[in-house]
Design an enzyme around this catalytic site. Structure first.
Site, mmCIF file in Angstrom:
data_model
loop_
_atom_site.group_PDB
_atom_site.id
_atom_site.type_symbol
_atom_site.label_atom_id
_atom_site.label_comp_id
_atom_site.label_asym_id
_atom_site.label_seq_id
_atom_site.Cartn_x
_atom_site.Cartn_y
_atom_site.Cartn_z
ATOM 1 N N CYS A 1 -16.022 3.489 0.134
ATOM 2 C CA CYS A 1 -14.996 2.540 0.589
ATOM 3 C C CYS A 1 -14.531 2.810 2.018
ATOM 4 O O CYS A 1 -13.789 1.988 2.572
ATOM 5 C CB CYS A 1 -13.819 2.530 -0.374
ATOM 6 S SG CYS A 1 -12.810 4.027 -0.318
ATOM 7 N N HIS B 1 -6.686 1.217 -7.198
ATOM 8 C CA HIS B 1 -7.028 0.522 -5.943
ATOM 9 C C HIS B 1 -7.864 -0.715 -6.305
ATOM 10 O O HIS B 1 -9.045 -0.810 -5.979
ATOM 11 C CB HIS B 1 -7.822 1.452 -5.036
ATOM 12 C CG HIS B 1 -7.865 1.015 -3.601
ATOM 13 N ND1 HIS B 1 -7.307 -0.178 -3.151
ATOM 14 C CD2 HIS B 1 -8.409 1.605 -2.492
ATOM 15 C CE1 HIS B 1 -7.501 -0.288 -1.866
ATOM 16 N NE2 HIS B 1 -8.168 0.769 -1.425
ATOM 17 N N GLN C 1 -10.106 -2.877 -3.704
ATOM 18 C CA GLN C 1 -11.344 -2.243 -3.263
ATOM 19 C C GLN C 1 -12.462 -2.477 -4.271
ATOM 20 O O GLN C 1 -13.605 -2.756 -3.903
ATOM 21 C CB GLN C 1 -11.134 -0.740 -3.083
ATOM 22 C CG GLN C 1 -12.396 0.010 -2.700
ATOM 23 C CD GLN C 1 -12.964 -0.441 -1.377
ATOM 24 O OE1 GLN C 1 -12.266 -0.438 -0.365
ATOM 25 N NE2 GLN C 1 -14.233 -0.843 -1.348
ATOM 26 N N ASP D 1 -16.247 8.757 -2.635
ATOM 27 C CA ASP D 1 -15.057 8.398 -1.856
ATOM 28 C C ASP D 1 -14.565 9.669 -1.168
ATOM 29 O O ASP D 1 -15.121 10.755 -1.359
ATOM 30 C CB ASP D 1 -13.993 7.825 -2.796
ATOM 31 C CG ASP D 1 -12.779 7.294 -2.052
ATOM 32 O OD1 ASP D 1 -12.924 6.913 -0.877
ATOM 33 O OD2 ASP D 1 -11.677 7.285 -2.637
ATOM 34 N N ARG E 1 0.881 -1.171 0.000
ATOM 35 C CA ARG E 1 0.000 0.000 0.000
ATOM 36 C C ARG E 1 0.919 1.221 0.000
ATOM 37 O O ARG E 1 1.491 1.582 1.036
ATOM 38 C CB ARG E 1 -0.895 -0.046 1.237
ATOM 39 C CG ARG E 1 -1.943 1.043 1.316
ATOM 40 C CD ARG E 1 -2.799 0.838 2.551
ATOM 41 N NE ARG E 1 -3.661 1.968 2.805
ATOM 42 C CZ ARG E 1 -4.908 2.087 2.332
ATOM 43 N NH1 ARG E 1 -5.408 1.118 1.577
ATOM 44 N NH2 ARG E 1 -5.619 3.154 2.612
ATOM 45 N N SER F 1 -7.406 12.641 0.115
ATOM 46 C CA SER F 1 -6.661 11.418 0.390
ATOM 47 C C SER F 1 -5.433 11.729 1.236
ATOM 48 O O SER F 1 -5.007 12.888 1.361
ATOM 49 C CB SER F 1 -6.235 10.749 -0.919
ATOM 50 O OG SER F 1 -7.359 10.380 -1.680
ATOM 51 N N ARG G 1 -14.125 -6.838 1.580
ATOM 52 C CA ARG G 1 -12.693 -6.636 1.363
ATOM 53 C C ARG G 1 -11.923 -7.878 1.809
ATOM 54 O O ARG G 1 -10.929 -8.270 1.193
ATOM 55 C CB ARG G 1 -12.215 -5.414 2.164
ATOM 56 C CG ARG G 1 -12.606 -4.070 1.591
ATOM 57 C CD ARG G 1 -11.797 -3.753 0.347
ATOM 58 N NE ARG G 1 -10.378 -3.698 0.666
ATOM 59 C CZ ARG G 1 -9.763 -2.615 1.138
ATOM 60 N NH1 ARG G 1 -10.442 -1.504 1.350
ATOM 61 N NH2 ARG G 1 -8.476 -2.642 1.384
#
Length: 455
Positions: free
Chosen positions: A303, A168, A171, A263, A141, A267, A330
């Site tokens: 998510c 991603h 997800q 989302d 990640r 971020s 997930r």
């Protein structure tokens, strides 16, 4: 497992007192089509075909049923170890990876920025080679997709993208499994994205068209998806006959949408842009006003973690919200993403395509009536008054005078008795179902059907 269907059909007919001979039998695509996933990296879904992604979803649903519902112990990855590199923290990714890998008998090894500095104290090439000698796969990640690409190039083990600035994929697999469980089928759904043109949207753009799903995405000006991703998504939409709409109007994107998706607007690593982004995303909050222009069966995905400015409580906690099943999935999809790189035990038999059976000078077309998806066979669309012949590797059965229209429940009972359900299928049929165990081939043939060709 190959066998002569014509001989098998004739033997079945003669044993049951029928005089007709199968003069010609032909199929569309070959049935034996094994999906090869062993040893492959999962960096982006653009590297996988629709059938390969469907296969991963099917395995996820199978593992979920067998472990969660039936309580089976499946140590498929016993003795295997997984390196987990987390430059970005995450509750769901870490928990789902560690618990999922442990359920399959493996040993996860968690590495934070305190333990490993990609490309800082040690080159990515050296890190890849060290990890390859000590682990069986790596889930990373990271901030930069280019770091994942370098790891995959230099490592001799599978590399799984746990998140990057560009994609991603794990997800989106969870999202698709959630939608498949809710809607039964993904084909024909319209996904309405309202938010940032980020890695989640990119992964949807790289895969939705492969399932026959339409995509309508609204992003503020200056926050559109990556141009290279958009170009490839347009190509996928054209190849698969789906619609791709990119707009700056949230209501236009939501119009007629089956699934409303958003989302985080900010971020990790974008904290300095918070004030600017909050201003740019004004009007992009998903509310019941947004849902009013969506399809009547709309649902909502996020998510997580969620901020109130992204979606209000009325939508987020409504019965239409699938965010918590989405979070749980997930775990099941990430189990497959790890397993598929290390071990590939299952055969998948794909769609039968256009098949014909000749008998007593009558030709019956089977296209659009029988389909095979991931070793589970269904009846679709209209069913006609006809006799049925079931051909199996292990046995041959022939029935006559079975009215499929009025006796669907009887037929379902017969088929279920012959082959008891092993697990809940990921896709549900509107009519009869036949559940098949691994490595079993079963074909349905309509014999002596209506004089007119079904349309």
């Amino acid at each position: 497992m190959l066998f002569n269907l014509r001989i098998l059909l004739n033997n079945a007919a003669f044993r049951n007192g029928h005089s007709f001979v199968v003069r010609n039998f032909r199929c569309g695509q070959p049935l034996q089509n094994k999906v090869q996933l062993k040893g492959r990296d999962l960096l982006t879904l653009k590297n996988f075909t629709g059938e390969e992604i469907k296969y991963m979803l099917w395995l996820s649903a199978d593992l979920k049923f067998r472990i969660k519902q039936k309580g089976e112990y499946l140590p498929l990855l016993q003795g295997k170890s997984l390196g987990m590199i987390f430059e970005k923290r995450s509750t769901r990714t870490r928990l789902s990876t560690e618990t999922g890998f442990a359920l399959l008998g493996g040993h996860p090894c968690f590495l934070t920025t305190q333990d490993i500095h990609l490309g800082v104290n040690e080159s990515l090439t050296d890190t890849a080679r060290v990890l390859s000698s000590m682990t069986d796969a790596v889930l990373a990640r990271v901030y930069k997709q280019s770091d994942l690409d370098t790891l995959a190039k230099e490592a001799s083990i599978p590399i799984i993208n746990g998140l990057s600035d560009l994609y991603h994929p794990i997800q989106i697999l969870a999202d698709y499994l959630t939608l498949q469980e809710h809607y039964s089928s993904l084909k024909g759904l319209t996904l309405s994205w309202i938010g940032d043109g980020n890695n989640i949207l990119h992964s949807i753009m790289m895969s939705a068209a492969k399932f026959g799903m339409h995509l309508q995405a609204a992003t503020p000006k200056g926050y559109e998806p990556d141009p290279s991703v958009t170009k490839l998504a347009e190509q996928y939409a054209k190849e698969n006959g789906t619609k791709l709409l990119l707009t700056n109007d949230p209501l236009e994107a939501a119009h007629g949408g089956n699934v409303l998706i958003t989302d985080t607007w900010i971020s990790m690593g974008q904290e300095e842009e918070k004030k600017k982004r909050l201003q740019a995303f004004q009007g992009y909050q998903v509310t019941m006003k947004t849902a009013k222009v969506a399809a009547s069966d709309w649902t909502f995905l996020h998510c997580l973690p969620r901020k109130p400015e992204e979606v209000d409580d009325e939508v987020f906690y409504s019965p239409r919200s699938l965010v918590f099943p989405e979070a749980e999935n997930r775990k099941w999809t990430i189990m497959v993403s790890k397993k598929q790189g290390m071990e590939d035990k299952f055969f998948v038999w794909f769609q039968l395509g256009h098949s014909c059976l000749w008998g007593k000078n009558k030709q019956v077309r089977l296209s659009n009536y029988i389909t095979c998806s991931c070793n589970i066979y269904f009846f679709f669309q209209k069913l006609y008054n006809t006799s049925l012949v079931l051909i199996s590797i292990y046995s041959v059965f022939a029935w006559s005078e079975i009215n499929l229209l009025s006796n669907k429940s009887i037929l379902t009972k017969i088929l279920t008795t012959l082959d008891p359900p092993e697990h809940q299928p990921p896709l549900f049929a509107n009519h009869c179902k036949l559940y098949n165990s691994y490595f079993r081939i079963s074909l349905f043939m309509f014999r002596e059907g209506p004089n007119s060709v079904p349309v």
